[in-house]
Enzyme design. Sequence first.
Site, short mmCIF file in Angstrom:
data_model
loop_
_atom_site.label_atom_id
_atom_site.label_comp_id
_atom_site.label_asym_id
_atom_site.label_seq_id
_atom_site.Cartn_x
_atom_site.Cartn_y
_atom_site.Cartn_z
N ASP A 1 25.25 -11.80 42.53
CA ASP A 1 25.12 -10.27 41.75
C ASP A 1 23.81 -10.11 41.48
O ASP A 1 23.41 -10.57 40.47
CB ASP A 1 26.05 -10.19 40.62
CG ASP A 1 26.12 -8.84 40.14
OD1 ASP A 1 25.68 -7.72 40.66
OD2 ASP A 1 26.50 -8.46 38.98
N GLU B 1 25.80 -8.57 46.63
CA GLU B 1 26.09 -6.95 46.38
C GLU B 1 25.29 -6.03 47.06
O GLU B 1 23.84 -6.18 46.72
CB GLU B 1 26.23 -7.00 44.93
CG GLU B 1 26.89 -5.65 44.52
CD GLU B 1 27.12 -5.38 43.09
OE1 GLU B 1 27.94 -6.03 42.48
OE2 GLU B 1 26.15 -4.57 42.57
N ASP C 1 29.10 -11.90 33.02
CA ASP C 1 28.22 -11.18 34.22
C ASP C 1 28.59 -12.03 35.43
O ASP C 1 28.66 -11.09 36.39
CB ASP C 1 26.88 -11.31 33.81
CG ASP C 1 26.63 -10.80 32.56
OD1 ASP C 1 25.76 -9.54 32.60
OD2 ASP C 1 26.98 -11.16 31.81
#
Lengths: 182, 182
Positions: B7, B68, B141
């Site tokens: 990410d 991502e 996260d």
Amino acid sequence: MRVLGVDPGLTRCGVGVVDGAPGKPLRLVSVGVIRTSPDDDIGTRLVELERGIEELIEQTRPDAVAVERVFSQHNVSTVMGTAQAGAIAIACGARRGLPVALHTPSEAKAAVTGSGRADKLQVTTMVTRLLRLDAPPKPADAADALALAICHVWRGGAQARLQAARTRATGPAHDMRQGRTR
Amino acid sequence: MRVLGVDPGLTRCGVGVVDGAPGKPLRLVSVGVIRTSPDDDIGTRLVELERGIEELIEQTRPDAVAVERVFSQHNVSTVMGTAQAGAIAIACGARRGLPVALHTPSEAKAAVTGSGRADKLQVTTMVTRLLRLDAPPKPADAADALALAICHVWRGGAQARLQAARTRATGPAHDMRQGRTR
């Protein structure tokens, strides 16, 4: 001082290497465009771009890298490619311990033409003149990379002159304590 | 199949490695966040991020990398950092010849929760459940990176099953002519 200027892009990445120093004429070392195919996947493209920049650094051994600072543009997908290509160029320089500077398109235009809003022809004309080339640099897109490199030489030059003036005023010992020499 | 999910972000880059195969339970291999300081220049940050991802790939030896896919967001400066960090992650995988896939946030959310519009808590809850963890992954996260990795395992799984079905139907020779085996 030898500077590699990079106008980042995935399909066409302009690269230009210039020798220069304050008050001395500029000299073209290398200019070109690194291309990757939109038909390839993004990983292949970024690695090809990386290889191209690495080869150019190996061949020309610049003292610094100047990359165009990317801003929001109209076309979001273009911004993404530009940001990705720019990241690869920045990492190529930083990985070797080279100073990497970002300059905006306006800063580069203003450096070579005197106006941050100069058009492409004006930039190409001035780059051709400043580097004393017989013909405009080819491919035309690479003129922006050369303008970035020139912008950096002159900014570095101005900083070096300020530095020299400070050194004269205060002596080198003081200067070294500040860790400002390079 | 072992997948590294990323990410991307400059200040916080979530990374998660998951083992999985079609119809088998998933297993957490590694989860974490690579941080770089906003006080450092962009070159230093990208090279630190690269080093962190390289180390993780060395340690965990994934078969594929899932990053991502970045879209336009409200905050342009965030998009730039995300695109730059993503480019580094993609290049780290591609440079080693690993397949690199991009999945959208919606695809990752839909993979683990059934809804592309699931909120952060729902994603964390499902990642915790699917990986049979005693507690939600920390830092929070990094749950997104794990969701991406799981998304890729399952998509890869579906593709592998389709591939197997095709191979059964037509024989492996046909399959190899198509160059689709991996």
